[in-house]
Design a protein around this motif. Structure first.
Motif, PDB file in Angstrom:
ATOM      1  N   GLN A 177     -13.989  -0.100   0.996  1.00  0.00           N
ATOM      2  CA  GLN A 177     -13.493   0.815  -0.026  1.00  0.00           C
ATOM      3  C   GLN A 177     -12.680   0.039  -1.056  1.00  0.00           C
ATOM      4  O   GLN A 177     -12.106  -1.007  -0.745  1.00  0.00           O
ATOM      5  N   PRO A 178     -12.631   0.531  -2.298  1.00  0.00           N
ATOM      6  CA  PRO A 178     -11.837  -0.144  -3.332  1.00  0.00           C
ATOM      7  C   PRO A 178     -10.381  -0.288  -2.910  1.00  0.00           C
ATOM      8  O   PRO A 178      -9.782   0.655  -2.389  1.00  0.00           O
ATOM      9  N   GLY A 179      -9.834  -1.488  -3.107  1.00  0.00           N
ATOM     10  CA  GLY A 179      -8.440  -1.736  -2.770  1.00  0.00           C
ATOM     11  C   GLY A 179      -8.189  -2.153  -1.339  1.00  0.00           C
ATOM     12  O   GLY A 179      -7.040  -2.337  -0.931  1.00  0.00           O
ATOM     13  N   ALA A 180      -9.257  -2.319  -0.545  1.00  0.00           N
ATOM     14  CA  ALA A 180      -9.083  -2.676   0.874  1.00  0.00           C
ATOM     15  C   ALA A 180      -8.490  -4.071   1.024  1.00  0.00           C
ATOM     16  O   ALA A 180      -7.693  -4.310   1.932  1.00  0.00           O
ATOM     17  N   LEU A 181      -8.895  -4.986   0.155  1.00  0.00           N
ATOM     18  CA  LEU A 181      -8.421  -6.361   0.237  1.00  0.00           C
ATOM     19  C   LEU A 181      -7.565  -6.705  -0.974  1.00  0.00           C
ATOM     20  O   LEU A 181      -7.910  -6.366  -2.106  1.00  0.00           O
ATOM     21  N   VAL A 182      -6.463  -7.385  -0.733  1.00  0.00           N
ATOM     22  CA  VAL A 182      -5.610  -7.898  -1.806  1.00  0.00           C
ATOM     23  C   VAL A 182      -6.044  -9.334  -2.058  1.00  0.00           C
ATOM     24  O   VAL A 182      -5.799 -10.216  -1.233  1.00  0.00           O
ATOM     25  N   VAL A 183      -6.708  -9.560  -3.162  1.00  0.00           N
ATOM     26  CA  VAL A 183      -7.278 -10.890  -3.421  1.00  0.00           C
ATOM     27  C   VAL A 183      -6.347 -11.780  -4.247  1.00  0.00           C
ATOM     28  O   VAL A 183      -6.485 -12.998  -4.233  1.00  0.00           O
ATOM     29  N   ASP A 184      -5.407 -11.176  -4.956  1.00  0.00           N
ATOM     30  CA  ASP A 184      -4.466 -11.963  -5.750  1.00  0.00           C
ATOM     31  C   ASP A 184      -3.368 -12.519  -4.854  1.00  0.00           C
ATOM     32  O   ASP A 184      -2.647 -11.762  -4.182  1.00  0.00           O
ATOM     33  N   GLU A 185      -3.243 -13.833  -4.819  1.00  0.00           N
ATOM     34  CA  GLU A 185      -2.307 -14.484  -3.901  1.00  0.00           C
ATOM     35  C   GLU A 185      -0.860 -14.114  -4.191  1.00  0.00           C
ATOM     36  O   GLU A 185      -0.068 -13.899  -3.266  1.00  0.00           O
ATOM     37  N   GLN A 186      -0.498 -14.026  -5.459  1.00  0.00           N
ATOM     38  CA  GLN A 186       0.872 -13.676  -5.820  1.00  0.00           C
ATOM     39  C   GLN A 186       1.201 -12.256  -5.382  1.00  0.00           C
ATOM     40  O   GLN A 186       2.313 -11.974  -4.896  1.00  0.00           O
ATOM     41  N   GLN A 187       0.219 -11.363  -5.521  1.00  0.00           N
ATOM     42  CA  GLN A 187       0.412  -9.979  -5.084  1.00  0.00           C
ATOM     43  C   GLN A 187       0.590  -9.909  -3.563  1.00  0.00           C
ATOM     44  O   GLN A 187       1.418  -9.154  -3.056  1.00  0.00           O
ATOM     45  N   SER A 188      -0.189 -10.726  -2.846  1.00  0.00           N
ATOM     46  CA  SER A 188      -0.068 -10.772  -1.385  1.00  0.00           C
ATOM     47  C   SER A 188       1.320 -11.254  -0.966  1.00  0.00           C
ATOM     48  O   SER A 188       1.933 -10.702  -0.039  1.00  0.00           O
ATOM     49  N   LEU A 189       1.817 -12.285  -1.636  1.00  0.00           N
ATOM     50  CA  LEU A 189       3.157 -12.804  -1.341  1.00  0.00           C
ATOM     51  C   LEU A 189       4.227 -11.744  -1.592  1.00  0.00           C
ATOM     52  O   LEU A 189       5.110 -11.524  -0.759  1.00  0.00           O
ATOM     53  N   ALA A 190       4.128 -11.084  -2.761  1.00  0.00           N
ATOM     54  CA  ALA A 190       5.113 -10.063  -3.117  1.00  0.00           C
ATOM     55  C   ALA A 190       5.070  -8.904  -2.127  1.00  0.00           C
ATOM     56  O   ALA A 190       6.110  -8.391  -1.699  1.00  0.00           O
ATOM     57  N   GLN A 191       3.858  -8.483  -1.750  1.00  0.00           N
ATOM     58  CA  GLN A 191       3.701  -7.383  -0.800  1.00  0.00           C
ATOM     59  C   GLN A 191       4.308  -7.737   0.551  1.00  0.00           C
ATOM     60  O   GLN A 191       5.008  -6.929   1.169  1.00  0.00           O
ATOM     61  N   THR A 192       4.072  -8.965   0.994  1.00  0.00           N
ATOM     62  CA  THR A 192       4.591  -9.400   2.292  1.00  0.00           C
ATOM     63  C   THR A 192       6.112  -9.432   2.298  1.00  0.00           C
ATOM     64  O   THR A 192       6.752  -8.944   3.243  1.00  0.00           O
ATOM     65  N   LEU A 193       6.700  -9.982   1.259  1.00  0.00           N
ATOM     66  CA  LEU A 193       8.162 -10.043   1.187  1.00  0.00           C
ATOM     67  C   LEU A 193       8.778  -8.648   1.134  1.00  0.00           C
ATOM     68  O   LEU A 193       9.823  -8.396   1.745  1.00  0.00           O
ATOM     69  N   GLU A 194       8.132  -7.734   0.420  1.00  0.00           N
ATOM     70  CA  GLU A 194       8.629  -6.357   0.333  1.00  0.00           C
ATOM     71  C   GLU A 194       8.632  -5.693   1.711  1.00  0.00           C
ATOM     72  O   GLU A 194       9.580  -5.000   2.093  1.00  0.00           O
ATOM     73  N   MET A 195       7.577  -5.948   2.486  1.00  0.00           N
ATOM     74  CA  MET A 195       7.482  -5.359   3.821  1.00  0.00           C
ATOM     75  C   MET A 195       8.504  -5.960   4.774  1.00  0.00           C
ATOM     76  O   MET A 195       9.154  -5.246   5.540  1.00  0.00           O
ATOM     77  N   VAL A 196       8.644  -7.283   4.722  1.00  0.00           N
ATOM     78  CA  VAL A 196       9.559  -7.970   5.649  1.00  0.00           C
ATOM     79  C   VAL A 196      11.019  -7.693   5.311  1.00  0.00           C
ATOM     80  O   VAL A 196      11.845  -7.436   6.189  1.00  0.00           O
ATOM     81  N   GLN A 197      11.339  -7.733   4.024  1.00  0.00           N
ATOM     82  CA  GLN A 197      12.741  -7.616   3.615  1.00  0.00           C
ATOM     83  C   GLN A 197      13.211  -6.173   3.427  1.00  0.00           C
ATOM     84  O   GLN A 197      14.381  -5.867   3.639  1.00  0.00           O
TER      85      GLN A 197
END
Length: 245
Positions: A177-197
């Motif tokens: 489905q659209p949006g299933a994968l986050v392909v932009d590396e910077q977006q992945s980093l930002a998303q991960t930090l938001e979840m962890v912090q």
């Protein structure tokens, strides 16, 4: 200081396993039902032990043709037996090499269905408890699998994904489905930090979903998994986030 587990799904036929095992704190090793075989499992076990990485079983539906990503409706007792079988196979190898199996994390569609289906989640948690009640059960943050593990008295570890899109209820956007994968590396980093912090993730529809991040998954079969793991470790260090299983 925040502490986070960094895990990767390994033994799935990718060439980056040995390098990833120098970067992660936990390894989820495929047990033959969706990928891998006895020799691959043993190689991964030895490499993980060499690097001091916590070893976990990565059981799946019996679906090598589609890499464990086919939805299935199986009797709970069948799932219980299949999960118990896969855990036992890997645990035996780890023990033979002088180590100890630490956790279990289901793979693919087994993982996704167990996040929402109580009977399936119960069968998995029951198998983990029967195999060894000291094993940690890893599942999607806030999912039925986590709740099932808690009912059986298991230690649970709530997982988030650096490279997957989220829905407003905190579940993953289904693959395909659209949006299933986050392909932009910077977006992945930002998303991960938001979840962890901050314990939250922005869904594909714009709402914030609450998540409990105890472990971050990097998919070993991702095209840039190795480079991303290095960037993520560097970012965690800069933010004083310790990586540990």
């Amino acid at each position: 200081m925040n502490v986070i587990d960094l895990n990767a799904d390994l033994g799935e036929g990718c060439g980056s396993d040995a390098a990833l095992l120098q970067l992660v704190s936990s390894a989820n090793i495929a047990c033959g039902f969706h990928a891998g075989d006895a020799e691959t499992m043993l190689t991964c076990v030895r490499e993980a032990l060499k690097n001091g990485v916590a070893i976990g079983a990565h059981p799946s539906f019996p679906d090598r043709e589609n890499f464990g990503r086919t939805a299935m409706t199986l009797p709970p007792e069948t799932v219980y037996a299949q999960v118990l079988y896969q855990i036992g196979a890997l645990a035996g190898m780890v023990r033979a090499e002088g180590g100890q199996l630490r956790h279990v994390k289901p793979h693919g569609m087994l993982y996704n269905q167990a996040a929402k289906e109580p009977m399936l989640a119960d069968a998995i948690a029951r198998a983990v408890h029967a195999a060894d009640p000291a094993l940690i059960l890893v599942g999607l943050a806030g999912s039925e699998l986590i709740r099932a593990g808690e009912r059986y008295g298991l230690v649970t570890r709530e997982e988030v994904f650096a490279d997957r899109g989220y829905q407003a209820d905190g579940s993953l956007v289904p693959r395909g489905q659209p949006g299933a994968l986050v392909v932009d590396e910077q977006q992945s980093l930002a998303q991960t930090l938001e979840m962890v912090q901050h314990g939250r993730v922005k869904s594909i529809t714009g709402e914030w979903a609450t998540v409990k991040a105890q472990s971050v998954c990097i998919h070993g079969d991702g095209e840039h998994a190795l480079e991303f793991a290095r960037r993520l470790r560097s970012e965690f260090a800069a933010q004083q986030i310790k990586i540990s299983a």
